[in-house]
Design a protein around this motif. Structure first.
Motif, mmCIF file in Angstrom:
data_model
loop_
_atom_site.group_PDB
_atom_site.id
_atom_site.type_symbol
_atom_site.label_atom_id
_atom_site.label_comp_id
_atom_site.label_asym_id
_atom_site.label_seq_id
_atom_site.Cartn_x
_atom_site.Cartn_y
_atom_site.Cartn_z
ATOM 1 N N ILE A 39 0.907 -1.408 0.083
ATOM 2 C CA ILE A 39 -0.348 0.122 0.188
ATOM 3 C C ILE A 39 0.889 1.366 0.083
ATOM 4 C CG2 ILE A 39 -1.391 1.319 1.414
ATOM 5 C CD1 ILE A 39 -2.612 -1.459 2.451
ATOM 6 N N ALA A 40 0.914 2.135 -1.126
ATOM 7 C CA ALA A 40 1.700 3.364 -1.232
ATOM 8 C C ALA A 40 0.685 4.668 -0.847
ATOM 9 C CB ALA A 40 1.320 3.895 -2.571
ATOM 10 N N GLU A 41 1.180 4.319 0.558
ATOM 11 C CA GLU A 41 0.663 5.404 1.690
ATOM 12 C C GLU A 41 1.534 6.096 2.280
ATOM 13 O OE1 GLU A 41 -2.218 8.083 3.750
ATOM 14 O OE2 GLU A 41 -2.621 7.425 2.226
ATOM 15 N N PHE A 42 1.709 7.104 2.974
ATOM 16 C CA PHE A 42 2.666 7.777 3.874
ATOM 17 C C PHE A 42 1.735 7.307 5.224
ATOM 18 C CE2 PHE A 42 3.121 11.405 6.844
ATOM 19 C CZ PHE A 42 5.104 11.034 7.184
ATOM 20 N N PHE A 43 2.582 6.866 5.741
ATOM 21 C CA PHE A 43 1.560 6.421 7.196
ATOM 22 C C PHE A 43 1.674 6.911 8.485
ATOM 23 C CE2 PHE A 43 0.840 3.139 10.031
ATOM 24 C CZ PHE A 43 -0.530 2.871 10.089
ATOM 25 N N ASN A 44 1.503 7.468 9.354
ATOM 26 C CA ASN A 44 1.816 8.049 10.483
ATOM 27 C C ASN A 44 0.912 7.453 11.183
ATOM 28 O OD1 ASN A 44 1.699 10.074 13.022
ATOM 29 N ND2 ASN A 44 2.909 11.860 11.194
ATOM 30 N N PRO A 45 1.484 7.156 12.689
ATOM 31 C CA PRO A 45 0.472 6.906 14.077
ATOM 32 C C PRO A 45 -0.679 7.625 14.149
ATOM 33 C CG PRO A 45 3.006 5.907 14.442
ATOM 34 C CD PRO A 45 2.502 7.151 13.589
ATOM 35 N N PHE A 139 4.482 -10.787 -3.712
ATOM 36 C CA PHE A 139 4.149 -9.441 -3.909
ATOM 37 C C PHE A 139 4.122 -8.021 -4.928
ATOM 38 C CE2 PHE A 139 6.651 -4.975 -3.012
ATOM 39 C CZ PHE A 139 5.730 -4.827 -2.306
ATOM 40 N N GLU A 140 4.595 -8.810 -5.967
ATOM 41 C CA GLU A 140 4.496 -7.412 -7.195
ATOM 42 C C GLU A 140 2.925 -8.084 -7.523
ATOM 43 O OE1 GLU A 140 5.918 -5.376 -8.151
ATOM 44 O OE2 GLU A 140 7.755 -5.545 -6.437
ATOM 45 N N THR A 141 2.483 -9.254 -7.736
ATOM 46 C CA THR A 141 1.290 -8.871 -8.349
ATOM 47 C C THR A 141 -0.214 -8.855 -7.423
ATOM 48 O OG1 THR A 141 1.577 -11.067 -9.607
ATOM 49 C CG2 THR A 141 -0.934 -11.287 -9.299
ATOM 50 N N ARG A 142 0.425 -8.961 -5.784
ATOM 51 C CA ARG A 142 -0.347 -8.696 -5.533
ATOM 52 C C ARG A 142 -0.337 -6.627 -4.966
ATOM 53 N NH1 ARG A 142 1.375 -11.356 -1.077
ATOM 54 N NH2 ARG A 142 2.782 -9.982 -0.277
ATOM 55 N N LYS A 143 0.376 -6.706 -5.494
ATOM 56 C CA LYS A 143 0.978 -4.861 -5.605
ATOM 57 C C LYS A 143 0.499 -4.308 -6.496
ATOM 58 C CE LYS A 143 4.361 -1.334 -4.838
ATOM 59 N NZ LYS A 143 5.169 -0.747 -4.765
ATOM 60 N N ARG A 144 0.137 -5.455 -7.993
ATOM 61 C CA ARG A 144 -0.559 -4.512 -9.114
ATOM 62 C C ARG A 144 -1.966 -4.391 -8.893
ATOM 63 N NH1 ARG A 144 3.339 -7.381 -11.401
ATOM 64 N NH2 ARG A 144 2.242 -9.740 -11.806
ATOM 65 N N ASN A 145 -2.506 -5.867 -7.786
ATOM 66 C CA ASN A 145 -3.919 -5.991 -7.950
ATOM 67 C C ASN A 145 -4.358 -4.996 -7.364
ATOM 68 O OD1 ASN A 145 -4.031 -7.870 -9.318
ATOM 69 N ND2 ASN A 145 -3.507 -9.530 -8.116
ATOM 70 N N LEU A 146 -4.543 -3.989 -6.203
ATOM 71 C CA LEU A 146 -3.931 -3.253 -5.294
ATOM 72 C C LEU A 146 -4.925 -2.296 -5.768
ATOM 73 C CD1 LEU A 146 -1.269 -2.018 -2.968
ATOM 74 C CD2 LEU A 146 -3.213 -3.024 -2.623
ATOM 75 N N VAL A 147 -6.489 -1.446 -5.288
ATOM 76 C CA VAL A 147 -7.571 -0.729 -5.927
ATOM 77 C C VAL A 147 -7.546 0.427 -4.944
ATOM 78 C CG1 VAL A 147 -9.436 -0.031 -7.002
ATOM 79 C CG2 VAL A 147 -8.654 -2.685 -7.707
ATOM 80 N N TYR A 148 -7.311 1.289 -5.891
ATOM 81 C CA TYR A 148 -7.643 2.700 -4.450
ATOM 82 C C TYR A 148 -9.333 3.213 -5.266
ATOM 83 C CZ TYR A 148 -2.383 1.633 -3.278
ATOM 84 O OH TYR A 148 -1.436 2.017 -2.716
ATOM 85 N N TYR A 149 -9.817 2.810 -4.483
ATOM 86 C CA TYR A 149 -11.150 3.413 -4.837
ATOM 87 C C TYR A 149 -11.124 4.998 -4.328
ATOM 88 C CZ TYR A 149 -16.415 3.807 -4.470
ATOM 89 O OH TYR A 149 -17.174 4.011 -4.450
ATOM 90 N N GLU A 150 -11.456 5.424 -5.848
ATOM 91 C CA GLU A 150 -12.251 7.152 -4.605
ATOM 92 C C GLU A 150 -13.347 7.260 -3.844
ATOM 93 O OE1 GLU A 150 -11.070 11.667 -6.288
ATOM 94 O OE2 GLU A 150 -10.585 10.171 -7.802
ATOM 95 N N LYS A 151 -13.176 7.288 -2.623
ATOM 96 C CA LYS A 151 -14.391 7.906 -2.083
ATOM 97 C C LYS A 151 -15.760 8.928 -2.572
ATOM 98 C CE LYS A 151 -13.222 7.077 2.609
ATOM 99 N NZ LYS A 151 -12.976 7.403 4.165
ATOM 100 N N PRO A 152 -16.063 9.153 -3.150
ATOM 101 C CA PRO A 152 -17.382 9.973 -3.907
ATOM 102 C C PRO A 152 -17.726 11.304 -2.979
ATOM 103 C CG PRO A 152 -18.991 8.286 -2.898
ATOM 104 C CD PRO A 152 -16.802 7.929 -3.036
ATOM 105 N N ILE A 153 -16.933 12.637 -3.538
ATOM 106 C CA ILE A 153 -17.089 13.576 -2.418
ATOM 107 C C ILE A 153 -19.013 13.919 -1.708
ATOM 108 C CG2 ILE A 153 -16.637 16.322 -3.169
ATOM 109 C CD1 ILE A 153 -14.769 15.649 -4.475
ATOM 110 N N ALA A 154 -19.007 13.828 -0.600
ATOM 111 C CA ALA A 154 -20.590 14.748 0.025
ATOM 112 C C ALA A 154 -20.524 15.858 -0.424
ATOM 113 C CB ALA A 154 -20.073 14.155 0.953
ATOM 114 N N LYS A 155 -21.552 15.915 -1.090
ATOM 115 C CA LYS A 155 -22.306 17.482 -1.594
ATOM 116 C C LYS A 155 -23.090 17.837 -0.058
ATOM 117 C CE LYS A 155 -22.045 16.644 -6.203
ATOM 118 N NZ LYS A 155 -22.713 16.335 -7.429
#
Length: 155
Positions: A39-45, A139-155
């Protein structure tokens, strides 16, 4: 009779110890769970999506009180080292992956092309939900299979 400075010192020590526990715990989750999936995310506890301030301050108060009271302070020192050892064990990939799943993964329903789909999210931020389209041992296949679903913006 305890002085105010001793009470303050106990609570500050409790704060530092709980801070250390949180950092080690989430660093282990990052190393064993987030990196396992790639998961390509800057992660901070201390991000809002993983940090629980209520638990943090309750544990700080408990450790502060425990370290302040002379008849139980040794017990709280032992408890701290046991909790630290447990957090360090999460650096073992199998244990960290299970803990990461418990704390970060959840069942969700998303809408793709007008249809609702039930998924098991791996991680969620304010902007997107990360899930696997298909699992893999590689790992490489798992990384390619990651989906980053963008949440709909609440109006």
């Amino acid at each position: 009779m305890m002085k105010v400075t001793e009470i303050l010192q106990s609570f500050l020590l409790g704060l530092v110890l709980v801070f250390l526990l949180f950092c080690v715990f989430w660093a282990a989750i990052y190393a064993s769970y987030m990196q396992y999936y790639g998961i390509a995310e800057f992660f901070n506890p201390f991000f809002r999506n993983v940090f629980n301030p209520i638990a943090f301050f309750i544990l700080t108060a408990i450790f502060g009180l425990g370290l302040m009271l002379p008849f139980v302070d040794k017990l709280f020192k032992i408890l701290f080292f046991i909790l630290l050892a447990c957090a360090l064990l999460l650096f073992m990939p199998s244990l960290g992956k299970v803990a990461g799943s418990i704390f970060l993964a959840k069942d969700q329903i998303i809408t793709l092309q007008g249809e609702q789909k039930r998924i098991q999210s791996l991680y969620e931020t304010n902007y997107y939900i990360v899930y696997l389209s298909a699992d893999s041992d590689d790992f490489e296949t798992r990384k390619r299979n990651l989906v980053y679903y963008e949440k709909p913006i609440a109006k």
